[in-house]
Every structure is written in structure tokens, then in C-alpha cells.
Design an enzyme around this catalytic site. Structure first.
Site, PDB file in Angstrom:
ATOM      1  N   PHE A  92     -14.244   2.859   3.007  1.00 13.08           N
ATOM      2  CA  PHE A  92     -13.219   2.077   2.321  1.00 13.08           C
ATOM      3  C   PHE A  92     -12.756   2.842   1.084  1.00 13.08           C
ATOM      4  O   PHE A  92     -13.555   3.155   0.207  1.00 13.08           O
ATOM      5  CB  PHE A  92     -13.767   0.704   1.922  1.00 13.08           C
ATOM      6  CG  PHE A  92     -12.702  -0.203   1.381  1.00 13.08           C
ATOM      7  CD1 PHE A  92     -11.832  -0.877   2.237  1.00 13.08           C
ATOM      8  CD2 PHE A  92     -12.541  -0.373   0.008  1.00 13.08           C
ATOM      9  CE1 PHE A  92     -10.831  -1.699   1.733  1.00 13.08           C
ATOM     10  CE2 PHE A  92     -11.540  -1.188  -0.499  1.00 13.08           C
ATOM     11  CZ  PHE A  92     -10.691  -1.854   0.368  1.00 13.08           C
ATOM     12  N   VAL A  93     -11.464   3.146   1.037  1.00 18.06           N
ATOM     13  CA  VAL A  93     -10.934   3.947  -0.073  1.00 18.06           C
ATOM     14  C   VAL A  93      -9.883   3.171  -0.872  1.00 18.06           C
ATOM     15  O   VAL A  93      -9.263   2.232  -0.354  1.00 18.06           O
ATOM     16  CB  VAL A  93     -10.306   5.272   0.430  1.00 18.06           C
ATOM     17  CG1 VAL A  93     -11.367   6.174   1.031  1.00 18.06           C
ATOM     18  CG2 VAL A  93      -9.187   5.013   1.440  1.00 18.06           C
ATOM     19  N   ASP A 121      -5.660   2.615  10.344  1.00 15.51           N
ATOM     20  CA  ASP A 121      -7.067   2.322  10.609  1.00 15.51           C
ATOM     21  C   ASP A 121      -7.175   1.888  12.073  1.00 15.51           C
ATOM     22  O   ASP A 121      -7.194   2.738  12.959  1.00 15.51           O
ATOM     23  CB  ASP A 121      -7.534   1.259   9.605  1.00 15.51           C
ATOM     24  CG  ASP A 121      -9.025   0.980   9.677  1.00 15.51           C
ATOM     25  OD1 ASP A 121      -9.732   1.724  10.367  1.00 15.51           O
ATOM     26  OD2 ASP A 121      -9.491   0.012   9.044  1.00 15.51           O
ATOM     27  N   GLY A 179       0.784  -1.237   0.000  1.00  4.99           N
ATOM     28  CA  GLY A 179       0.000   0.000   0.000  1.00  4.99           C
ATOM     29  C   GLY A 179       0.811   1.280   0.000  1.00  4.99           C
ATOM     30  O   GLY A 179       0.397   2.288  -0.556  1.00  4.99           O
ATOM     31  N   LYS A 210      -7.897   7.103   9.327  1.00  5.29           N
ATOM     32  CA  LYS A 210      -9.358   6.994   9.305  1.00  5.29           C
ATOM     33  C   LYS A 210      -9.963   7.488  10.596  1.00  5.29           C
ATOM     34  O   LYS A 210      -9.478   7.156  11.676  1.00  5.29           O
ATOM     35  CB  LYS A 210      -9.751   5.531   9.114  1.00  5.29           C
ATOM     36  CG  LYS A 210     -10.322   5.260   7.748  1.00  5.29           C
ATOM     37  CD  LYS A 210     -10.881   3.868   7.646  1.00  5.29           C
ATOM     38  CE  LYS A 210     -10.698   3.419   6.213  1.00  5.29           C
ATOM     39  NZ  LYS A 210     -11.230   2.075   5.988  1.00  5.29           N
ATOM     40  N   ASP A 245       0.289   3.418   4.078  1.00  7.55           N
ATOM     41  CA  ASP A 245      -0.766   4.097   3.333  1.00  7.55           C
ATOM     42  C   ASP A 245      -1.827   4.679   4.261  1.00  7.55           C
ATOM     43  O   ASP A 245      -2.202   5.837   4.136  1.00  7.55           O
ATOM     44  CB  ASP A 245      -1.397   3.147   2.294  1.00  7.55           C
ATOM     45  CG  ASP A 245      -1.812   1.789   2.887  1.00  7.55           C
ATOM     46  OD1 ASP A 245      -1.681   1.573   4.102  1.00  7.55           O
ATOM     47  OD2 ASP A 245      -2.271   0.941   2.095  1.00  7.55           O
TER      48      ASP A 245
HETATM   49  P1  5GP Z   1      -4.904  -1.352  10.528  1.00  5.13           P
HETATM   50  O1  5GP Z   1      -3.992  -2.481  10.922  1.00  5.13           O
HETATM   51  O2  5GP Z   1      -4.438  -0.006  10.978  1.00  5.13           O
HETATM   52  O3  5GP Z   1      -6.337  -1.621  10.933  1.00  5.13           O
HETATM   53  O4  5GP Z   1      -4.990  -1.389   8.970  1.00  5.13           O
HETATM   54  C1  5GP Z   1      -4.061  -0.831   8.205  1.00  5.13           C
HETATM   55  C2  5GP Z   1      -3.989  -1.543   6.867  1.00  5.13           C
HETATM   56  O5  5GP Z   1      -5.281  -1.972   6.396  1.00  5.13           O
HETATM   57  C3  5GP Z   1      -3.488  -0.549   5.868  1.00  5.13           C
HETATM   58  O6  5GP Z   1      -2.091  -0.645   5.738  1.00  5.13           O
HETATM   59  C4  5GP Z   1      -4.211  -0.958   4.611  1.00  5.13           C
HETATM   60  O7  5GP Z   1      -3.434  -1.920   3.926  1.00  5.13           O
HETATM   61  C5  5GP Z   1      -5.477  -1.595   5.062  1.00  5.13           C
HETATM   62  N1  5GP Z   1      -6.624  -0.657   4.993  1.00  5.13           N
HETATM   63  C6  5GP Z   1      -7.240  -0.022   6.018  1.00  5.13           C
HETATM   64  N2  5GP Z   1      -8.247   0.764   5.575  1.00  5.13           N
HETATM   65  C7  5GP Z   1      -8.263   0.629   4.230  1.00  5.13           C
HETATM   66  C8  5GP Z   1      -9.057   1.228   3.193  1.00  5.13           C
HETATM   67  O8  5GP Z   1      -9.986   2.032   3.378  1.00  5.13           O
HETATM   68  N3  5GP Z   1      -8.767   0.843   1.915  1.00  5.13           N
HETATM   69  C9  5GP Z   1      -7.777  -0.050   1.621  1.00  5.13           C
HETATM   70  N4  5GP Z   1      -7.592  -0.335   0.344  1.00  5.13           N
HETATM   71  N5  5GP Z   1      -6.994  -0.611   2.576  1.00  5.13           N
HETATM   72  C10 5GP Z   1      -7.242  -0.268   3.869  1.00  5.13           C
HETATM   73 MG    MG Z   2      -1.193  -1.879   4.266  1.00  2.61          MG
END
Ligand code: 5GP
Ligand code: MG
Length: 183
Positions: free
Chosen positions: A157-158, A107, A48, A135, A104
């Protein structure tokens, strides 16, 4: 591809300006702590962060090393995290180094939390986190904080600018949401 887009959250122009500004801020913050004995290790989280880190590093005018790490949490068509999986090994020589993780999107924060704790085991000089997006989660704030954030976005979701759905749309130059019928 274009007909799959629902709406544009962040335009190319806004991304370009913001990446420039973050680069300048990082360059200023690190200016005094880096030297040839402790260069920056910039660690993009694949896949990402590919596009963001490629743009960002060209605004960092000092010696740095790129160390890619691969972590997957949204395999295939998933739109919610399926648990954090390291898909590559960490470099083993991080002791005493300044490490900047680049991702990227922040979340839940689980991806960065896992990576940070693995890096910490090697006693680096510092660990900082830079994300293009954060987010505004309906479930509350992420479990780790980022030091540098490009944009805060709503809990949607983007894709685009490196972010994918089922492996696609990473090459789209804006950050967008997808139409229901593209999912
Ligand atoms: P976290 O571990 O912080 O919940 O998630 C982070 C990872 O989830 C990011 O590096 C990304 O790869 C993926 N992710 C989280 N939200 C999105 C989103 O809205 N779109 C996409 N394509 N990937 C996301
Ligand atoms: Mg990622």
C-alpha cells in the site's frame, strides 16, 4: 507527516524523468491520429490522478480537453477495494473522440474496467489507459491492461504523488509506504 513514512519507493527525480518520458511517448503515438475534428479527451480519475495528470499534460503539446471523472473504491481508511463507485457523470459527447484515461495506480483493474465499458457505450474513436503505477499483485495480473505505465511496484500500500490514506499524503512528492503506526 514525514515521520509517518516507512520507505521511499520512488523519488521525486525518478518520477519527474518518467513523466517526461511517458509524455513524449504519448505525444508521438497520438501525433498522427489527432486533429481539430478529433481532439484528445484526457480523462483523469479523481482524486488520485490529480498530481500525475497535472504534470503529464504539460508534456503533451497538442489540443486536448480535460474531462475529470470521480470514482471511489478505497473510501476512508480502507486499504483494499470496497467496490467501484462512480461519483460523477461521464461527459456525453465522446462519440468519435480519442479518449485517454489517466489514473494513479492499476491494482485489480476493476476501476478502469468499469470506466472503459461505460466509455465504450458511446463509441469513441479509441480508448487508451495511462497509469503512474502498476502493482505486481500477489493475486495475479489486473483484469485490464494499461497502454502506458510509469512504474511497476511490489504489492504494497503506497501513498504520495496523489495517492492517499484516509484523504492524507496526496501532496507528498515521492511515492512511499507508511509506517504501521500511521495506519
Ligand atoms: P483497482 O480498481 O485497480 O483495484 O484499484 C485502483 C484504485 O484503487 C486506484 O485508482 C487507487 O485509488 C486505489 N489504490 C489501489 N492501490 C492503492 C495503493 O497502494 N494506495 C492507494 N492510496 N490507493 C490505491
Ligand atoms: Mg483511484
Amino acid at each position: 507527516m514525514l515521520r509517518d513514512i516507512s520507505h521511499v519507493l520512488i523519488s521525486e527525480e525518478r518520477i519527474r524523468k518518467r513523466v517526461h518520458a511517458i509524455g513524449a511517448q504519448i505525444a508521438a503515438d497520438f501525433a498522427d491520429s489527432l486533429d481539430d475534428d478529433s481532439p484528445l479527451v484526457l480523462m483523469p480519475v479523481m482524486t488520485g490522478a490529480l498530481v500525475f495528470s497535472a504534470d503529464l499534460i504539460r508534456h503533451l503539446p497538442f489540443k486536448l480537453k480535460l474531462e475529470l471523472v470521480a470514482i471511489s473504491s478505497y473510501p476512508g481508511k480502507s486499504m483494499a477495494s470496497k467496490g467501484v463507485k462512480m461519483a460523477s457523470e461521464l461527459p456525453k459527447d465522446l462519440e468519435g473522440k480519442h479518449v485517454l484515461i489517466v489514473d494513479d495506480i492499476l491494482d485489480s483493474g476493476h476501476t478502469i474496467a468499469v470506466l472503459k465499458s461505460l466509455i465504450e457505450e458511446q463509441s469513441p474513436a479509441s480508448i487508451k489507459v495511462c497509469v503512474m503505477l502498476e502493482k505486481q499483485r500477489n493475486d495475479g495480473p489486473p483484469i485490464v491492461k494499461a497502454d502506458y505505465i510509469g512504474f511497476s511496484i511490489p504489492d504494497e500500500f503506497v501513498v504520495g504523488y496523489g495517492l492517499d490514506y484516509d484523504g492524507y499524503y496526496r501532496n507528498h512528492p515521492e511515492i512511499v509506504t507508511l509506517r504501521e503506526d500511521a495506519l
